[in-house]
Design an enzyme around this catalytic site. Sequence first.
Site, PDB file in Angstrom:
ATOM      1  N   ASP A  62       0.892  -1.119   0.094  1.00 27.39           N
ATOM      2  CA  ASP A  62       0.007  -0.035  -0.010  1.00 27.39           C
ATOM      3  C   ASP A  62       0.862   1.183  -0.074  1.00 27.39           C
ATOM      4  OD1 ASP A  62      -2.229   1.679   0.701  1.00 27.39           O
ATOM      5  OD2 ASP A  62      -1.235   2.023   2.748  1.00 27.39           O
ATOM      6  N   ASP A  64      -0.139   5.227   0.778  1.00 28.97           N
ATOM      7  CA  ASP A  64      -0.485   6.336   1.742  1.00 28.97           C
ATOM      8  C   ASP A  64      -0.447   5.683   3.066  1.00 28.97           C
ATOM      9  OD1 ASP A  64      -2.221   7.356  -0.893  1.00 28.97           O
ATOM     10  OD2 ASP A  64      -1.243   8.694   0.157  1.00 28.97           O
TER      11      ASP A  64
HETATM   12  O1  LIG Z   1      -3.485   4.061   1.626  1.00 23.80           O
HETATM   13  P1  LIG Z   1      -3.649   4.139  -0.240  1.00 23.80           P
HETATM   14  O2  LIG Z   1      -2.266   4.270  -0.570  1.00 23.80           O
HETATM   15  O3  LIG Z   1      -4.410   3.028  -0.693  1.00 23.80           O
HETATM   16  O4  LIG Z   1      -4.169   5.516  -0.376  1.00 23.80           O
HETATM   17  C1  LIG Z   1      -5.507   5.584  -0.040  1.00 23.80           C
HETATM   18  C2  LIG Z   1      -5.970   7.361  -0.046  1.00 23.80           C
HETATM   19  O5  LIG Z   1      -5.528   7.940  -1.071  1.00 23.80           O
HETATM   20  C3  LIG Z   1      -5.599   8.002   1.160  1.00 23.80           C
HETATM   21  O6  LIG Z   1      -6.311   7.510   2.461  1.00 23.80           O
HETATM   22 MG   LIG Z   2      -2.555   3.297   3.160  1.00 23.97          MG
END
Ligand SMILES: O=P(O)(O)OC[C@H](O)CO
Ligand SMILES: [Mg+2]
Length: 283
Positions: A62, A64
């Site tokens: 992942d 963020d």
């Molecule tokens: O955690 P990620 O990388 O899937 O990002 C998700 C959103 O853009 C932020 O919560």
């Molecule tokens: Mg994330």
Amino acid sequence: MLGVLIRHCCSLLPVKQQTKSIFDFKSSPFDLSQFPIRPNLRRARFEFGMAPKGSITHVIFDMDGLLLDTEKFYTEVQEIILARYNKTFDWSLKAKMMGKKAIEAARVFVEETGISDSLSAEDFLVEREEMLRTMFPTSELMPGASRLIRHLHAKGVPICLATGSHRRHFELKTQRHGELFSLMHHVVLGDDPEVKQGKPSPDIFLAAAKRFEGSPIDPRNILVFEDAPSGVNAAKNAGMYVVMVPDPRLDSSFHETADQILGSLLDFNPTDWGLPPFEDKQS
Ligand SMILES: O=P(O)(O)OC[C@H](O)CO
Ligand SMILES: [Mg+2]
């Protein structure tokens, strides 16, 4: 009603079969993504001796909150917007939004805070965009992110990225870390046409798994790293193992579903999962 019936039928199955039907997402006749994985299922897997940390051959990251310290930007912007309505932003709402696709998270935000009559989800996204665009280029790596990515890449372990971020945000957030993210075999983004639903749907992790060389890869040989409850559930709905590195402010009740909980990527021990050991002795 159908959901209750499915859950009731599942509860009648011996746990092993239950484990299979829930994890064997592809063969299930029902879309299980709307059913959060039952917390006790993880324990059941341990009871049946299924190696909780089997030989992992592929890793999906992942982004963020896991590789990049970007969740704080979303929080800051959401607090600024809510202050206009004399409301405060808290971690119980944050827990419901993080990891989701932008529009899905926006709907949760305006509805849960009760401001949807004054601010639509779409207008919320437009309003926050200007503030986020100045913050994202300053994104820093989370502790241990570079070390783990470089280690797995150097050892020839296929790694990729699966983030709910859309391309324009991905590019802003990673512009100072291009060389590191170039080590990923591929990147699946939130606006990818194959990602019909955001996390906790397994779409993004199933799409990411499919793009590795030599696919299909057995999901039980794939380890996902996540920070968000929605991402952890998406990984389990895809039949994969998941290490969660949650923000310490996230309520521990959200830790139940993950196969392993770490305080930081610096605490990860690759040999726990059959992956090559680090050579450095990280203090
Ligand atoms: O955690 P990620 O990388 O899937 O990002 C998700 C959103 O853009 C932020 O919560
Ligand atoms: Mg994330």
